[in-house]
Design an enzyme around this catalytic site. Structure first.
Site, PDB file in Angstrom:
ATOM      1  CG  ASP A  89      42.622  18.845  68.505  1.00 53.38           C
ATOM      2  OD1 ASP A  89      43.263  18.727  67.436  1.00 53.38           O
ATOM      3  OD2 ASP A  89      42.722  18.014  69.429  1.00 53.38           O
ATOM      4  CG  HIS A 103      71.959  36.335  57.624  1.00 46.10           C
ATOM      5  ND1 HIS A 103      72.100  37.340  56.690  1.00 46.10           N
ATOM      6  CD2 HIS A 103      72.259  36.900  58.805  1.00 46.10           C
ATOM      7  CE1 HIS A 103      72.463  38.448  57.284  1.00 46.10           C
ATOM      8  NE2 HIS A 103      72.567  38.215  58.575  1.00 46.10           N
ATOM      9  CG  ASP A 105      74.039  44.211  54.853  1.00 44.56           C
ATOM     10  OD1 ASP A 105      74.682  43.448  54.088  1.00 44.56           O
ATOM     11  OD2 ASP A 105      72.926  43.910  55.321  1.00 44.56           O
ATOM     12  CE  LYS A 163      71.019  46.016  56.880  1.00 43.01           C
ATOM     13  NZ  LYS A 163      70.301  44.950  56.181  1.00 43.01           N
ATOM     14  NE  ARG A 217      67.666  45.088  59.971  1.00 39.18           N
ATOM     15  CZ  ARG A 217      66.745  45.222  59.023  1.00 39.18           C
ATOM     16  NH1 ARG A 217      65.616  45.850  59.281  1.00 39.18           N
ATOM     17  NH2 ARG A 217      66.963  44.727  57.817  1.00 39.18           N
ATOM     18  CB  SER A 242      62.864  40.531  54.550  1.00 34.30           C
ATOM     19  OG  SER A 242      61.758  40.248  55.349  1.00 34.30           O
ATOM     20  CB  THR A 243      60.529  44.948  54.554  1.00 31.36           C
ATOM     21  OG1 THR A 243      61.845  45.513  54.721  1.00 31.36           O
ATOM     22  CG2 THR A 243      60.103  44.266  55.839  1.00 31.36           C
ATOM     23  N   GLY A 244      62.248  44.570  51.739  1.00 35.97           N
ATOM     24  CA  GLY A 244      62.794  45.314  50.603  1.00 35.97           C
ATOM     25  C   GLY A 244      63.352  46.677  51.003  1.00 35.97           C
ATOM     26  CB  THR A 249      68.092  46.227  53.122  1.00 37.05           C
ATOM     27  OG1 THR A 249      67.804  46.023  54.500  1.00 37.05           O
ATOM     28  CG2 THR A 249      69.590  46.220  52.895  1.00 37.05           C
TER      29      THR A 249
HETATM   30  C1  R5P Z   1      70.288  41.081  56.879  1.00 35.17           C
HETATM   31  O1  R5P Z   1      71.305  41.697  57.165  1.00 35.17           O
HETATM   32  C2  R5P Z   1      70.054  40.513  55.521  1.00 35.17           C
HETATM   33  O2  R5P Z   1      71.235  40.268  54.854  1.00 35.17           O
HETATM   34  C3  R5P Z   1      69.175  41.424  54.667  1.00 35.17           C
HETATM   35  O3  R5P Z   1      69.881  42.612  54.341  1.00 35.17           O
HETATM   36  C4  R5P Z   1      67.890  41.783  55.358  1.00 35.17           C
HETATM   37  O4  R5P Z   1      67.284  40.657  55.900  1.00 35.17           O
HETATM   38  C5  R5P Z   1      66.937  42.481  54.396  1.00 35.17           C
HETATM   39  O5  R5P Z   1      65.789  42.812  55.075  1.00 35.17           O
HETATM   40  P1  R5P Z   1      64.784  43.872  54.487  1.00 35.17           P
HETATM   41  O6  R5P Z   1      64.494  43.501  53.072  1.00 35.17           O
HETATM   42  O7  R5P Z   1      63.559  43.760  55.368  1.00 35.17           O
HETATM   43  O8  R5P Z   1      65.395  45.232  54.594  1.00 35.17           O
END
Ligand code: R5P
Length: 289
Positions: A34, A126, A167, A190, A192, A221-223, A225
């Protein structure tokens, strides 16, 4: 000391057991039909220190509640102490209520761990609005940094480098590593705009033309940045671009996206990925010995 892990972070856990000459035991973690969590220890833990190794990626939510089940079970079975090694600690970026009604996830995660584990060891968490892990953890919470290893990697592999942090808060890695190996550095500003959209601006320019640029951040993460920072570096005539992330979450084809921009991605093995080139096991082992 017994080191345990389940499906994720096994490689790290086993390497850590080898390095610290400790017993390693694989947990049985599965689901009842379940969907309820089923958990079983496969070794005697009474009177012993149990070290749970689990990076909070992939599946950060599962990682959190599974860790709590493991820690509570270890105590219930008579463990003397429960230490969590979470090389990558998720939830830390939600360190304030950015919009009305939102959960401050980092505080909730810390509260749950405070209740269930006796000590936390993590790598380069972080820390942005929090000054230290003490702001949210009551248990001893040890922050290890991979800066020295990253500095060594840059020294060995990148000729004539300059380091860029994408950033403001990345100064903790970019600037510190640059100072350690004595190379120029700067951090960008940076903004966002959404989960997947960021823009960066150069605020303190340094000489980039003809240089091998190394962009350093804690998380990739997504790259996006890194991609924006790389575009700036390209515009200014960088010879090559390497992106080093302590934690390579690398979701949504991040590596392919960055490859298209001719960016080489390098990460530490806090999260298992083919870009892992920097090994943090020794750092964790030193903390456990
Ligand atoms: C946030 O400020 C972290 O230091 C990274 O810059 C952020 O998580 C990167 O995220 P992403 O790769 O999605 O741009």
């Amino acid at each position: 000391m017994i080191i345990v892990s389940s499906k994720h972070s096994e490689d790290l856990a086993q390497a850590l057991a080898k390095k610290t000459r400790s017993e390693y035991s694989q947990l049985t973690v599965k689901e009842f039909p379940d969907g309820d969590l089923y958990l079983k220890f496969n070794t005697e833990v009474k009177g012993k220190t149990v070290v749970i190794v689990r990076s909070f990626q992939p599946l950060p939510n599962t990682a959190l509640y599974t860790t709590i089940f493991i820690a509570e079970t270890a105590k219930d079975l008579g463990a003397k102490e429960v230490i969590l090694v979470a090389p990558y600690l998720a939830f830390m970026r939600q360190d304030k209520r950015f919009n009305p009604g939102e959960a401050v996830s980092s505080k909730i995660m810390a509260k749950l761990l405070n209740n269930s584990v006796d000590k936390l060891i993590t790598i380069d968490p972080h820390l942005h609005r929090y000054k230290s892990l003490k702001d949210i953890f009551k248990i001893p919470a040890i922050k290890i940094t991979a800066n020295e290893l990253i500095g060594d990697y840059v020294k060995k592999n990148v000729k004539d480098p300059v380091i860029i942090g994408p950033d403001w808060e990345s100064y903790q890695w970019a600037e510190k590593i640059a100072n350690r190996i004595n190379v120029p550095s700067t951090v960008l500003r940076k903004t966002r705009h959404s989960y997947r959209e960021v823009s960066v601006k150069v605020v303190k320019p340094i000489e980039i033309k003809g240089k091998n640029v190394v962009i350093v951040d804690d998380i990739i993460s997504t790259g996006n940045t890194i991609a924006e920072a790389a575009k700036q570096a390209k515009k200014q005539g960088a010879k090559s671009i390497t992106a080093i992330g302590v934690h390579g979450l690398l979701i949504e084809n991040a590596v392919t996206k960055l490859k298209r921009l001719e960016v080489k991605v390098v990460t530490t093995n806090t999260i298992k990925h083919k870009t892992n080139e920097i090994d943090v096991v020794g750092l964790i082992a030193d903390e456990l010995r």
